[in-house]
Design a protein around this motif. Structure first.
Motif, PDB file in Angstrom:
ATOM      1  N   ALA A  67      15.803  -2.846  -7.935  1.00  0.00           N
ATOM      2  CA  ALA A  67      15.615  -4.237  -8.371  1.00  0.00           C
ATOM      3  C   ALA A  67      14.875  -5.053  -7.325  1.00  0.00           C
ATOM      4  CB  ALA A  67      16.974  -4.873  -8.680  1.00  0.00           C
ATOM      5  N   ALA A  68      15.169  -4.805  -6.041  1.00  0.00           N
ATOM      6  CA  ALA A  68      14.492  -5.547  -4.978  1.00  0.00           C
ATOM      7  C   ALA A  68      13.000  -5.259  -4.971  1.00  0.00           C
ATOM      8  CB  ALA A  68      15.107  -5.196  -3.625  1.00  0.00           C
ATOM      9  N   GLY A  69      12.618  -3.999  -5.201  1.00  0.00           N
ATOM     10  CA  GLY A  69      11.211  -3.674  -5.276  1.00  0.00           C
ATOM     11  C   GLY A  69      10.513  -4.410  -6.407  1.00  0.00           C
ATOM     12  N   VAL A  70      11.180  -4.467  -7.562  1.00  0.00           N
ATOM     13  CA  VAL A  70      10.600  -5.174  -8.703  1.00  0.00           C
ATOM     14  C   VAL A  70      10.494  -6.666  -8.417  1.00  0.00           C
ATOM     15  CG1 VAL A  70      10.943  -5.797 -11.132  1.00  0.00           C
ATOM     16  CG2 VAL A  70      11.374  -3.442 -10.363  1.00  0.00           C
ATOM     17  N   VAL A  71      11.556  -7.252  -7.854  1.00  0.00           N
ATOM     18  CA  VAL A  71      11.558  -8.697  -7.597  1.00  0.00           C
ATOM     19  C   VAL A  71      10.520  -9.072  -6.546  1.00  0.00           C
ATOM     20  CG1 VAL A  71      12.947 -10.573  -6.614  1.00  0.00           C
ATOM     21  CG2 VAL A  71      13.900  -9.109  -8.406  1.00  0.00           C
ATOM     22  N   LEU A  72      10.372  -8.242  -5.512  1.00  0.00           N
ATOM     23  CA  LEU A  72       9.328  -8.529  -4.525  1.00  0.00           C
ATOM     24  C   LEU A  72       7.965  -8.562  -5.200  1.00  0.00           C
ATOM     25  CD1 LEU A  72       9.026  -7.241  -0.917  1.00  0.00           C
ATOM     26  CD2 LEU A  72       7.022  -7.251  -2.387  1.00  0.00           C
ATOM     27  N   GLY A  73       7.710  -7.593  -6.073  1.00  0.00           N
ATOM     28  CA  GLY A  73       6.441  -7.574  -6.786  1.00  0.00           C
ATOM     29  C   GLY A  73       6.258  -8.769  -7.702  1.00  0.00           C
ATOM     30  N   LEU A  74       7.326  -9.169  -8.388  1.00  0.00           N
ATOM     31  CA  LEU A  74       7.234 -10.355  -9.250  1.00  0.00           C
ATOM     32  C   LEU A  74       6.923 -11.598  -8.427  1.00  0.00           C
ATOM     33  CD1 LEU A  74      10.241  -9.759 -11.685  1.00  0.00           C
ATOM     34  CD2 LEU A  74       7.801  -9.601 -12.237  1.00  0.00           C
ATOM     35  N   HIS A  75       7.571 -11.712  -7.268  1.00  0.00           N
ATOM     36  CA  HIS A  75       7.310 -12.871  -6.414  1.00  0.00           C
ATOM     37  C   HIS A  75       5.851 -12.909  -5.986  1.00  0.00           C
ATOM     38  CE1 HIS A  75       7.150 -15.316  -2.750  1.00  0.00           C
ATOM     39  NE2 HIS A  75       8.217 -15.951  -3.236  1.00  0.00           N
TER      40      HIS A  75
ATOM     41  N   ARG B 196       3.405 -11.715  -7.625  1.00  0.00           N
ATOM     42  CA  ARG B 196       2.575 -11.724  -8.840  1.00  0.00           C
ATOM     43  C   ARG B 196       1.764 -10.445  -8.996  1.00  0.00           C
ATOM     44  NH1 ARG B 196       1.868 -16.947  -6.657  1.00  0.00           N
ATOM     45  NH2 ARG B 196       2.988 -18.561  -7.815  1.00  0.00           N
ATOM     46  N   TRP B 197       2.399  -9.325  -8.658  1.00  0.00           N
ATOM     47  CA  TRP B 197       1.767  -8.025  -8.857  1.00  0.00           C
ATOM     48  C   TRP B 197       1.748  -7.671 -10.340  1.00  0.00           C
ATOM     49  CZ3 TRP B 197       4.546  -4.401  -4.818  1.00  0.00           C
ATOM     50  CH2 TRP B 197       4.178  -4.790  -3.526  1.00  0.00           C
ATOM     51  N   PRO B 198       0.842  -6.778 -10.762  1.00  0.00           N
ATOM     52  CA  PRO B 198       0.922  -6.217 -12.117  1.00  0.00           C
ATOM     53  C   PRO B 198       2.243  -5.472 -12.299  1.00  0.00           C
ATOM     54  CG  PRO B 198      -1.184  -5.687 -11.074  1.00  0.00           C
ATOM     55  CD  PRO B 198      -0.321  -6.272 -10.002  1.00  0.00           C
ATOM     56  N   VAL B 199       2.726  -5.412 -13.528  1.00  0.00           N
ATOM     57  CA  VAL B 199       4.032  -4.809 -13.791  1.00  0.00           C
ATOM     58  C   VAL B 199       4.090  -3.358 -13.324  1.00  0.00           C
ATOM     59  CG1 VAL B 199       5.635  -4.098 -15.610  1.00  0.00           C
ATOM     60  CG2 VAL B 199       4.602  -6.377 -15.670  1.00  0.00           C
ATOM     61  N   ASP B 200       3.024  -2.583 -13.547  1.00  0.00           N
ATOM     62  CA  ASP B 200       3.090  -1.175 -13.158  1.00  0.00           C
ATOM     63  C   ASP B 200       3.277  -1.017 -11.653  1.00  0.00           C
ATOM     64  OD1 ASP B 200       0.531  -2.069 -12.565  1.00  0.00           O
ATOM     65  OD2 ASP B 200      -0.483  -0.291 -13.338  1.00  0.00           O
ATOM     66  N   ARG B 201       2.697  -1.917 -10.866  1.00  0.00           N
ATOM     67  CA  ARG B 201       2.882  -1.846  -9.415  1.00  0.00           C
ATOM     68  C   ARG B 201       4.305  -2.261  -9.023  1.00  0.00           C
ATOM     69  NH1 ARG B 201      -0.523  -5.193  -4.779  1.00  0.00           N
ATOM     70  NH2 ARG B 201       0.244  -3.996  -2.985  1.00  0.00           N
TER      71      ARG B 201
ATOM     72  N   ILE C 272      15.777   2.037   3.732  1.00  0.00           N
ATOM     73  CA  ILE C 272      14.620   1.360   3.135  1.00  0.00           C
ATOM     74  C   ILE C 272      13.673   0.859   4.218  1.00  0.00           C
ATOM     75  CG2 ILE C 272      13.883  -0.534   1.651  1.00  0.00           C
ATOM     76  CD1 ILE C 272      16.672  -0.444   0.361  1.00  0.00           C
ATOM     77  N   PRO C 273      12.426   1.352   4.255  1.00  0.00           N
ATOM     78  CA  PRO C 273      11.432   0.815   5.185  1.00  0.00           C
ATOM     79  C   PRO C 273      10.589  -0.252   4.500  1.00  0.00           C
ATOM     80  CG  PRO C 273      10.575   2.805   4.223  1.00  0.00           C
ATOM     81  CD  PRO C 273      11.931   2.537   3.563  1.00  0.00           C
ATOM     82  N   ALA C 274       9.541  -0.712   5.150  1.00  0.00           N
ATOM     83  CA  ALA C 274       8.639  -1.700   4.565  1.00  0.00           C
ATOM     84  C   ALA C 274       7.992  -1.144   3.298  1.00  0.00           C
ATOM     85  CB  ALA C 274       7.581  -2.106   5.578  1.00  0.00           C
ATOM     86  N   ALA C 275       7.572  -2.058   2.420  1.00  0.00           N
ATOM     87  CA  ALA C 275       7.065  -1.672   1.106  1.00  0.00           C
ATOM     88  C   ALA C 275       5.926  -0.668   1.200  1.00  0.00           C
ATOM     89  CB  ALA C 275       6.615  -2.917   0.344  1.00  0.00           C
ATOM     90  N   GLY C 276       4.994  -0.875   2.116  1.00  0.00           N
ATOM     91  CA  GLY C 276       3.871   0.039   2.235  1.00  0.00           C
ATOM     92  C   GLY C 276       4.304   1.444   2.575  1.00  0.00           C
ATOM     93  N   ALA C 277       5.275   1.572   3.477  1.00  0.00           N
ATOM     94  CA  ALA C 277       5.792   2.887   3.848  1.00  0.00           C
ATOM     95  C   ALA C 277       6.546   3.525   2.687  1.00  0.00           C
ATOM     96  CB  ALA C 277       6.693   2.766   5.077  1.00  0.00           C
ATOM     97  N   CYS C 278       7.303   2.719   1.944  1.00  0.00           N
ATOM     98  CA  CYS C 278       7.998   3.221   0.748  1.00  0.00           C
ATOM     99  C   CYS C 278       7.004   3.836  -0.234  1.00  0.00           C
ATOM    100  CB  CYS C 278       8.734   2.083   0.046  1.00  0.00           C
ATOM    101  SG  CYS C 278      10.394   1.747   0.644  1.00  0.00           S
ATOM    102  N   LEU C 279       5.950   3.093  -0.527  1.00  0.00           N
ATOM    103  CA  LEU C 279       4.973   3.550  -1.508  1.00  0.00           C
ATOM    104  C   LEU C 279       4.223   4.778  -1.011  1.00  0.00           C
ATOM    105  CD1 LEU C 279       3.638   0.071  -2.634  1.00  0.00           C
ATOM    106  CD2 LEU C 279       4.829   1.721  -4.091  1.00  0.00           C
ATOM    107  N   ALA C 280       3.890   4.800   0.272  1.00  0.00           N
ATOM    108  CA  ALA C 280       3.173   5.954   0.813  1.00  0.00           C
ATOM    109  C   ALA C 280       4.023   7.216   0.724  1.00  0.00           C
ATOM    110  CB  ALA C 280       2.762   5.681   2.257  1.00  0.00           C
ATOM    111  N   ALA C 281       5.303   7.108   1.080  1.00  0.00           N
ATOM    112  CA  ALA C 281       6.197   8.266   1.008  1.00  0.00           C
ATOM    113  C   ALA C 281       6.376   8.732  -0.431  1.00  0.00           C
ATOM    114  CB  ALA C 281       7.546   7.920   1.636  1.00  0.00           C
ATOM    115  N   ALA C 282       6.512   7.777  -1.352  1.00  0.00           N
ATOM    116  CA  ALA C 282       6.682   8.131  -2.760  1.00  0.00           C
ATOM    117  C   ALA C 282       5.430   8.789  -3.319  1.00  0.00           C
ATOM    118  CB  ALA C 282       7.027   6.882  -3.564  1.00  0.00           C
TER     119      ALA C 282
END
Length: 350
Positions: A286-294, A296-301, A323-333
């Motif tokens: 949920a935190a990942g989604v809310v950060l993106g909503l804040h 104004r990212w596209p929904v898929d991101r 949980i690391p910073a968002a960029g590191a999360c996405l890179a690992a995923a």
């Protein structure tokens, strides 16, 4: 939302006491506790903590209640370390800070919760002063474990719906998160809230309790009835959610918006040995989604960061520590890849 910034999190402040055990015992038998640790927990506080760990540069605040005890000291100290504003956290003399004993099985991370409501039962956010907040998003979590907020109000609704209505009137985007409750109680508490909810981020069991649809996804590798899960999300939009309804589950997530638009995202491919504990994974998503909503990212991101944040969370035995910073999360995923969704083009990083 154009002149506001930040996320104000309202609701559960919980001390999670994680106890890693060798295996679940039968009744009257013995299990060995191998590790003990205390950390932040609860659908309100976890959102605030996880946003900071993901690297949120905006203000993050908390509305809630703690007792005047050691666990209260620990929760407030953790917030101070992470620069979470606790001006809205009441310290109640004589109350016990809410805590949960989390029994985590060493292999596979299955967990069982033993929860004491404590000060959370006394939290009253229905009349909280929102005028001082310039937050863009009000996150509320969660109906069902706050006696005062769950109580029906004379004019209809409950403390949660009153808080969400006032936040919406103040110009905030409202986000709601839930906990697992019996279906009848879930509907009684949550249906009055939905007309004041802009985004809803919940799991498939919670969505099923609200919508009456059944699409269990017990394991990350399926099978998955994606079409029924999408219908759940669409039905939540029909129930009053104004902007985005997200339903997450071990194999991924779906989302829906007004007009019938839907999205799918597979979860990150982790092996069983990589999963230390699933405690807090839903809050991390949920935190990942809310950060993106804040932002104004596209929904898929937004959904991809939710999946990545949840995956990072489960690699640690503690609620948020992995949980690391968002960029590191996405890179690992992206390196690990995502599970398929049955829709061509949705499975980036596979």
């Amino acid at each position: 939302m154009t002149t506001r910034a930040g996320v104000l999190c309202a609701g559960s402040v919980v001390a999670d006491v994680a106890k890693v055990i060798d295996a679940y015992p039968a009744l009257d038998h013995l299990a060995t506790i191998e590790q003990v640790s205390t950390g932040t927990g609860g659908p309100g506080l976890n959102m605030a903590v996880d946003l900071r760990l993901l690297g949120a540069a905006f203000d993050v605040g908390m509305l809630g209640a703690v007792g005047d005890d050691l666990h209260g000291d620990l929760m407030l100290a953790a917030c101070a370390t992470l620069r979470i504003d606790t001006t809205g956290v009441a310290r109640i003399p004589g109350a016990v800070t809410s805590f949960t004993d989390v029994m985590v099985e060493r292999d596979g991370g299955r967990r069982t919760f033993f929860h004491h409501r404590g000060a959370n039962a006394l939290f009253d956010g229905a009349t909280a002063d929102l005028g001082r907040s310039s937050a863009r998003i009000l996150h509320a979590g969660a109906p069902g474990i706050h006696e005062t907020m769950d109580t029906a109000l004379p004019g209809g609704g409950n403390g949660w719906s009153a808080l969400l209505r006032r936040a919406r009137a103040a110009g905030m985007h409202t986000n709601l998160e839930l906990v697992d409750l019996p279906p009848q109680r879930m509907r009684r508490l949550v249906e009055p809230c939905l007309p004041y909810v802009d985004s809803l981020v919940i799991n498939e069991l919670e969505a099923g309790a609200l919508t009456g649809l059944d699409a269990p996804v017990p394991t990350a590798d399926g099978p998955v009835d994606w079409a029924t899960l999408e219908r759940m999300a669409l039905r939540l939009i029909d129930g009053g959610v104004s902007t985005l309804a997200v339903v997450h589950f071990p194999a991924g997530c779906v989302a829906a918006a007004p007009g019938g638009r839907t999205w799918r995202q597979g979860s990150v491919r982790l092996s069983r040995t990589q999963i230390r504990s699933t405690t807090g994974a839903g809050d991390a998503f949920a935190a990942g989604v809310v950060l993106g909503l804040h932002e104004r990212w596209p929904v898929d991101r937004c959904l991809r960061l939710g999946a990545a944040s949840a995956a990072a969370c489960v690699t640690s035995p503690h609620t948020s520590d992995g949980i690391p910073a968002a960029g590191a999360c996405l890179a690992a995923a992206d390196r690990a890849g995502y599970r398929p969704t049955g829709r061509p083009g949705d499975d980036r990083g596979r």
